[in-house]
Design a protein around this motif. Structure first.
Motif, mmCIF file in Angstrom:
data_model
loop_
_atom_site.group_PDB
_atom_site.id
_atom_site.type_symbol
_atom_site.label_atom_id
_atom_site.label_comp_id
_atom_site.label_asym_id
_atom_site.label_seq_id
_atom_site.Cartn_x
_atom_site.Cartn_y
_atom_site.Cartn_z
ATOM 1 N N VAL A 122 0.809 -1.217 0.000
ATOM 2 C CA VAL A 122 0.000 0.000 0.000
ATOM 3 C C VAL A 122 0.846 1.272 0.000
ATOM 4 O O VAL A 122 0.565 2.203 -0.767
ATOM 5 C CB VAL A 122 -1.006 -0.017 1.177
ATOM 6 C CG1 VAL A 122 -1.719 1.334 1.298
ATOM 7 C CG2 VAL A 122 -2.029 -1.127 0.968
ATOM 8 N N PRO A 123 1.878 1.404 0.827
ATOM 9 C CA PRO A 123 2.687 2.629 0.767
ATOM 10 C C PRO A 123 3.255 2.892 -0.629
ATOM 11 O O PRO A 123 3.280 4.044 -1.088
ATOM 12 C CB PRO A 123 3.797 2.367 1.788
ATOM 13 C CG PRO A 123 3.182 1.413 2.764
ATOM 14 C CD PRO A 123 2.318 0.514 1.939
ATOM 15 N N ALA A 124 3.698 1.837 -1.321
ATOM 16 C CA ALA A 124 4.251 2.014 -2.660
ATOM 17 C C ALA A 124 3.179 2.479 -3.641
ATOM 18 O O ALA A 124 3.435 3.338 -4.495
ATOM 19 C CB ALA A 124 4.876 0.704 -3.149
ATOM 20 N N VAL A 125 1.971 1.927 -3.520
ATOM 21 C CA VAL A 125 0.876 2.322 -4.412
ATOM 22 C C VAL A 125 0.470 3.766 -4.146
ATOM 23 O O VAL A 125 0.223 4.540 -5.073
ATOM 24 C CB VAL A 125 -0.321 1.364 -4.246
ATOM 25 C CG1 VAL A 125 -1.549 1.900 -4.983
ATOM 26 C CG2 VAL A 125 0.031 -0.027 -4.766
ATOM 27 N N VAL A 126 0.392 4.154 -2.893
ATOM 28 C CA VAL A 126 0.034 5.525 -2.534
ATOM 29 C C VAL A 126 1.096 6.499 -3.044
ATOM 30 O O VAL A 126 0.772 7.571 -3.574
ATOM 31 C CB VAL A 126 -0.160 5.650 -1.013
ATOM 32 C CG1 VAL A 126 -0.247 7.114 -0.583
ATOM 33 C CG2 VAL A 126 -1.428 4.911 -0.581
ATOM 34 N N ASP A 127 2.365 6.134 -2.912
ATOM 35 C CA ASP A 127 3.443 6.996 -3.421
ATOM 36 C C ASP A 127 3.357 7.134 -4.940
ATOM 37 O O ASP A 127 3.585 8.225 -5.486
ATOM 38 C CB ASP A 127 4.810 6.428 -3.028
ATOM 39 C CG ASP A 127 5.109 6.598 -1.546
ATOM 40 O OD1 ASP A 127 4.432 7.413 -0.888
ATOM 41 O OD2 ASP A 127 6.017 5.899 -1.045
ATOM 42 N N LEU A 128 3.049 6.043 -5.618
ATOM 43 C CA LEU A 128 2.898 6.076 -7.069
ATOM 44 C C LEU A 128 1.733 6.989 -7.468
ATOM 45 O O LEU A 128 1.849 7.787 -8.411
ATOM 46 C CB LEU A 128 2.659 4.663 -7.599
ATOM 47 C CG LEU A 128 2.300 4.527 -9.079
ATOM 48 C CD1 LEU A 128 3.416 5.072 -9.962
ATOM 49 C CD2 LEU A 128 2.008 3.072 -9.417
ATOM 50 N N ALA A 129 0.618 6.877 -6.749
ATOM 51 C CA ALA A 129 -0.552 7.718 -7.035
ATOM 52 C C ALA A 129 -0.211 9.190 -6.887
ATOM 53 O O ALA A 129 -0.551 10.019 -7.742
ATOM 54 C CB ALA A 129 -1.704 7.334 -6.107
ATOM 55 N N ARG A 130 0.443 9.526 -5.807
ATOM 56 C CA ARG A 130 0.841 10.933 -5.585
ATOM 57 C C ARG A 130 1.778 11.410 -6.684
ATOM 58 O O ARG A 130 1.601 12.506 -7.240
ATOM 59 C CB ARG A 130 1.515 11.049 -4.219
ATOM 60 C CG ARG A 130 2.384 12.295 -4.005
ATOM 61 C CD ARG A 130 1.603 13.579 -3.914
ATOM 62 N NE ARG A 130 2.516 14.683 -3.583
ATOM 63 C CZ ARG A 130 2.136 15.888 -3.206
ATOM 64 N NH1 ARG A 130 0.848 16.173 -3.115
ATOM 65 N NH2 ARG A 130 3.024 16.822 -2.924
ATOM 66 N N ARG A 131 2.781 10.608 -7.021
ATOM 67 C CA ARG A 131 3.763 11.014 -8.018
ATOM 68 C C ARG A 131 3.106 11.214 -9.381
ATOM 69 O O ARG A 131 3.386 12.198 -10.087
ATOM 70 C CB ARG A 131 4.866 9.956 -8.103
ATOM 71 C CG ARG A 131 6.052 10.348 -8.971
ATOM 72 C CD ARG A 131 7.256 9.470 -8.675
ATOM 73 N NE ARG A 131 7.038 8.062 -8.982
ATOM 74 C CZ ARG A 131 6.890 7.109 -8.073
ATOM 75 N NH1 ARG A 131 6.919 7.416 -6.777
ATOM 76 N NH2 ARG A 131 6.711 5.861 -8.432
ATOM 77 N N LEU A 132 2.227 10.298 -9.753
ATOM 78 C CA LEU A 132 1.575 10.376 -11.058
ATOM 79 C C LEU A 132 0.672 11.600 -11.164
ATOM 80 O O LEU A 132 0.698 12.326 -12.160
ATOM 81 C CB LEU A 132 0.760 9.103 -11.289
ATOM 82 C CG LEU A 132 0.186 8.889 -12.685
ATOM 83 C CD1 LEU A 132 1.302 8.765 -13.713
ATOM 84 C CD2 LEU A 132 -0.703 7.645 -12.701
#
Length: 267
Positions: free
Chosen positions: A194-204
């Motif tokens: 989940v942390p990796a997915v949330v970071d990806l969402a923010r970055r995108l």
């Protein structure tokens, strides 16, 4: 499709309202039809996720575009570009240095409400942190991760779209985030980093916050800018497999269409 980046860009276009006096108010929704901002000055215009807020004196106008909402700005007396019956908010503002007042019109808005400034915190308390907030790293990221992890049995696709977890992600970003993360949108949260997915969402979304065309592939040409969103049965840009489409949701969540590549995002 209006998502957090769309509303952020809209709020920037409406910043000219700040400091202008309201000359006439017409709210064409029964629940707020008697509300008036006439004589008040627009103090501020700001986004929160997919929501747009405007402050006039001690009152806040809260609107949501939903699927079809738009805002138009023109000089009073000019012909509207959309039919008058679709107008839900019409604000006439002092127009200096223009020769006529400025009209700001919200068409086909999915939500229109008015409340006192003092109730802002209460009215937005159900929303998760805004993924495009400048203060995301201070506390927003941790809150979003914790809220998603609190229900490990839920699918990641439902969790990302739930505005109570994180505000601003819509269906297009959900599809592209899951593809880039290599996870099927129906995979349970318990099986996701989940942390990796949330970071990806923010970055995108942060990379697209100023872009007129939303891009996830790195190719800024219409029709080539996304991987799976809206591409049912078309070849995956990575592996050539046919993109698949289905629905995800039910119960407390609305059923929404999802897209995925069966090879890049195994179920």
């Amino acid at each position: 499709m209006p998502e957090g980046d769309s509303v952020l860009q809209l709020s920037r276009r409406l910043q000219f309202m700040t400091g202008r006096e309201v000359l006439h108010t017409s709210l064409r929704v029964p629940s707020v039809a008697t509300a008036r901002f006439d004589g008040a000055v627009c103090e501020s215009v700001w986004p929160y996720g997919k929501h747009l807020f405007m402050q006039f004196g001690d009152a806040v106008l809260h609107t949501h575009l939903k699927m079809e909402g738009t805002w138009a700005m023109h000089l009073a007396g000019d012909r509207w570009r959309k039919p008058g019956h679709t107008a839900r908010v019409v604000l006439q503002l002092e127009g200096s240095p223009y020769p006529r007042p400025i009209e700001v019109v919200g068409h086909s808005l999915g939500l229109v409400e008015v409340f006192p400034v003092a109730q802002y915190g209460e009215k937005t308390s159900y929303l998760g942190p805004d993924i495009l907030s400048d203060e995301w790293e201070l506390e927003g990221r941790a809150q979003a991760v914790a809220r998603i992890l609190s229900r490990p049995e839920r699918t990641i696709g439902q969790a990302l779209l739930d505005q109570k977890n994180v505000a601003g992600i819509g269906n297009e970003y959900r599809a592209e985030i899951c593809f880039l993360a290599g996870i099927h949108p129906a995979r349970p949260v318990a099986g996701v980093d989940v942390p990796a997915v949330v970071d990806l969402a923010r970055r995108l979304m942060w990379m697209n916050r100023d872009a007129p065309l939303r891009v996830t592939t790195g190719v800024r040409r219409a029709g080539e800018n996304v991987y799976v969103f809206g591409r049912n049965r078309r070849p995956c840009r990575r592996c050539g497999s046919r993109i698949e489409q289905d629905f995800l949701g039910g119960g407390e969540d609305l059923e929404r269409v999802i897209w995925w590549c069966p090879r890049c995002q195994p179920g």
